[in-house]
Scaffold this motif. Structure first.
Motif, PDB file in Angstrom:
ATOM      1  N   UNK A  29       0.831  -1.126  -0.204  1.00 16.72           N
ATOM      2  CA  UNK A  29      -0.199  -0.015   0.079  1.00 16.72           C
ATOM      3  C   UNK A  29       0.853   1.345  -0.161  1.00 16.72           C
ATOM      4  N   UNK A  30       1.832   1.273   0.680  1.00 16.84           N
ATOM      5  CA  UNK A  30       3.043   2.389   0.750  1.00 16.84           C
ATOM      6  C   UNK A  30       3.643   2.681  -0.535  1.00 16.84           C
ATOM      7  N   UNK A  31       3.939   1.475  -1.079  1.00 16.70           N
ATOM      8  CA  UNK A  31       4.638   1.717  -2.502  1.00 16.70           C
ATOM      9  C   UNK A  31       3.543   2.150  -3.457  1.00 16.70           C
ATOM     10  N   UNK A  32       2.314   1.628  -3.284  1.00 14.35           N
ATOM     11  CA  UNK A  32       1.298   1.998  -4.566  1.00 14.35           C
ATOM     12  C   UNK A  32       0.642   3.440  -4.033  1.00 14.35           C
ATOM     13  N   UNK A  33       0.975   3.890  -2.984  1.00 13.68           N
ATOM     14  CA  UNK A  33       0.405   4.998  -2.472  1.00 13.68           C
ATOM     15  C   UNK A  33      -1.180   4.964  -2.295  1.00 13.68           C
ATOM     16  N   UNK A  34      -1.483   3.949  -1.606  1.00  7.02           N
ATOM     17  CA  UNK A  34      -3.017   3.829  -1.455  1.00  7.02           C
ATOM     18  C   UNK A  34      -3.357   3.115   0.114  1.00  7.02           C
ATOM     19  N   UNK A  35      -4.382   3.088   0.442  1.00  5.96           N
ATOM     20  CA  UNK A  35      -4.857   2.454   1.618  1.00  5.96           C
ATOM     21  C   UNK A  35      -4.805   1.027   1.481  1.00  5.96           C
ATOM     22  N   UNK A  36      -4.303   0.516   2.648  1.00  2.00           N
ATOM     23  CA  UNK A  36      -4.100  -1.107   2.655  1.00  2.00           C
ATOM     24  C   UNK A  36      -5.410  -1.645   2.353  1.00  2.00           C
ATOM     25  N   UNK A  37      -6.476  -1.361   2.789  1.00  2.00           N
ATOM     26  CA  UNK A  37      -7.777  -2.272   2.386  1.00  2.00           C
ATOM     27  C   UNK A  37      -8.173  -2.424   1.148  1.00  2.00           C
ATOM     28  N   UNK A  38      -7.528  -1.578   0.069  1.00  2.00           N
ATOM     29  CA  UNK A  38      -7.634  -1.411  -1.144  1.00  2.00           C
ATOM     30  C   UNK A  38      -6.901  -2.528  -1.747  1.00  2.00           C
ATOM     31  N   UNK A  39      -5.837  -3.030  -1.076  1.00  2.00           N
ATOM     32  CA  UNK A  39      -5.016  -4.107  -1.644  1.00  2.00           C
ATOM     33  C   UNK A  39      -5.801  -5.221  -1.473  1.00  2.00           C
ATOM     34  N   UNK A  40      -6.395  -5.780  -0.082  1.00  2.00           N
ATOM     35  CA  UNK A  40      -7.235  -6.530   0.214  1.00  2.00           C
ATOM     36  C   UNK A  40      -7.653  -6.144   1.391  1.00  2.00           C
ATOM     37  N   UNK A  41      -9.047  -6.745   1.686  1.00  2.00           N
ATOM     38  CA  UNK A  41      -9.445  -6.425   3.031  1.00  2.00           C
ATOM     39  C   UNK A  41      -9.203  -7.335   4.128  1.00  2.00           C
ATOM     40  N   UNK A  42      -9.190  -7.134   5.484  1.00  2.00           N
ATOM     41  CA  UNK A  42      -8.937  -8.080   6.405  1.00  2.00           C
ATOM     42  C   UNK A  42      -9.431  -9.555   6.281  1.00  2.00           C
TER      43      UNK A  42
END
Length: 85
Positions: A29-42
Motif C-alpha cells: 500500500x505504501x509503494x502504491x500510495x493507496x490505503x491497505x484495505x484497497x489491496x485486500x480487506x482483512x
C-alpha cells in the motif's frame, strides 16, 4: 484434549500468517500510495491465512480476490504464503 491443542496451535499459526500478510499488504500500500484495505480487506487476509492457497486458482476462490487483484497481487501473496512469510 489433543484436538484442542492442535486447534490452538493451528489458530496461533494462522494468526502469525495473518499478521505477516498484513505487514506485506501495508508495504504494498505504501509503494502504491493507496490505503491497505484497497489491496485486500482483512477478511481476505484471514481466509488466505486459514486456507493457505497454493495456486492462483486456489487464491481466486478466496473472498475479495477478483481477476484484477489476482493479476496485480496474486503472485506476491502466493509467494509469501508458500515461503511461510
Amino acid at each position: 484434549m489433543i484436538r484442542i491443542c492442535y486447534a490452538q496451535r493451528k489458530s496461533t499459526w494462522n494468526a502469525y500468517i495473518y499478521e505477516n500478510l498484513k505487514v506485506l499488504r501495508s508495504k504494498l500500500a505504501k509503494q502504491k500510495r493507496t490505503q491497505a484495505f484497497k489491496i485486500f480487506p482483512d477478511k481476505t487476509l484471514m481466509e488466505m491465512a486459514a486456507q493457505r492457497p497454493q495456486t492462483l486458482d486456489d487464491l481466486e476462490s478466496i473472498y475479495g480476490v477478483g481477476p484484477k487483484k489476482l493479476q496485480r497481487f496474486g503472485k506476491i501473496f502466493l509467494e509469501a504464503l508458500n515461503n511461510d512469510l
